[in-house]
Motif scaffolding. Structure first.
Motif: not given
Length: 221
Positions: A72-81, A83-85, A91-101, A111-113
């Protein structure tokens, strides 16, 4: 279903819940890879990429035994990437924030995001008009507005995550568990990263210090 105990505790209902929830949440990775490979779904490249991510034997075995919901975590990372693409930066920022939390291990990607979203969304916006090229106060005001929108979205996720603990006065306890420096800098000696080198050097330094200390001892009178 659950008794808080770390000694000789066994619950069929808990194990069943963990296994079913791990299998169910792995659909996040499946859906992300389906979206990522939809343009190449009819050729070998798309199928190979999909199977390498979804049918990863190591991920399946570890995730379904250790119950860390890594699929699930890897899926959230892929989704955030993804959405950025697709330039869906909020939405990309929100998904990465959810992943980080959900798992602060991904903090090394923050830092990359941050730089990417700052460069492509805050400073350039959806129209890709650079603030620096415009140079007008209106452009800077628009950039500031986008920064507030993006920051507000990310802070809302963090607030929903840490807010209840803050209200209960448990934030300090949460941070102590997230960053357990009291146990030392090395969480695991086998970690395949720079900390492994640090741990090895620390052991050598400790042994050398002990040897020097023993050599400096004065003989008893």
């Amino acid at each position: 279903m659950l008794t808080v105990s770390n000694l000789e505790y066994d619950s069929t209902a808990t194990v069943l819940f963990q296994r079913l929830s791990v299998c169910g949440t792995s659909l996040v990775l499946v859906s992300a890879m389906l979206h990522a490979t939809k343009k190449d779904k009819d050729n070998a490249r798309g199928l190979t990429a999909f199977l390498l991510a979804v049918a990863n034997a190591g991920l399946i075995m570890v995730d379904n035994i250790h119950f860390q919901y890594n699929s699930m975590l890897l899926g959230l990372l892929v989704w955030s990437i993804l959405m950025a693409e697709e330039q869906r930066y909020i939405l990309s920022g929100i998904l990465f924030a959810v992943l980080l939390n959900m798992k602060h291990l991904f903090a090394y990607l923050a830092p990359v995001f941050f730089v990417f979203l700052l460069r492509h969304y805050v400073l350039h916006g959806s129209s890709r008009n650079s603030v620096s090229s415009k140079g007008s106060s209106g452009s800077w005001a628009a950039a500031f507005t986008r920064l507030m929108i993006l920051g507000g979205a990310v802070l809302a996720v963090c607030g929903a995550s840490f807010g209840p603990f803050t209200l209960m006065g448990q934030l300090k306890q949460v941070l102590a568990r997230l960053f357990p420096f009291a146990r030392g800098l090395c969480h695991a000696y086998w970690a395949p990263n720079a900390w492994a080198l640090y741990s090895f050097a620390d052991k050598l330094a400790a042994a050398a210090a002990a040897a020097v200390k023993a050599g400096l001892k004065q003989p008893s009178a």
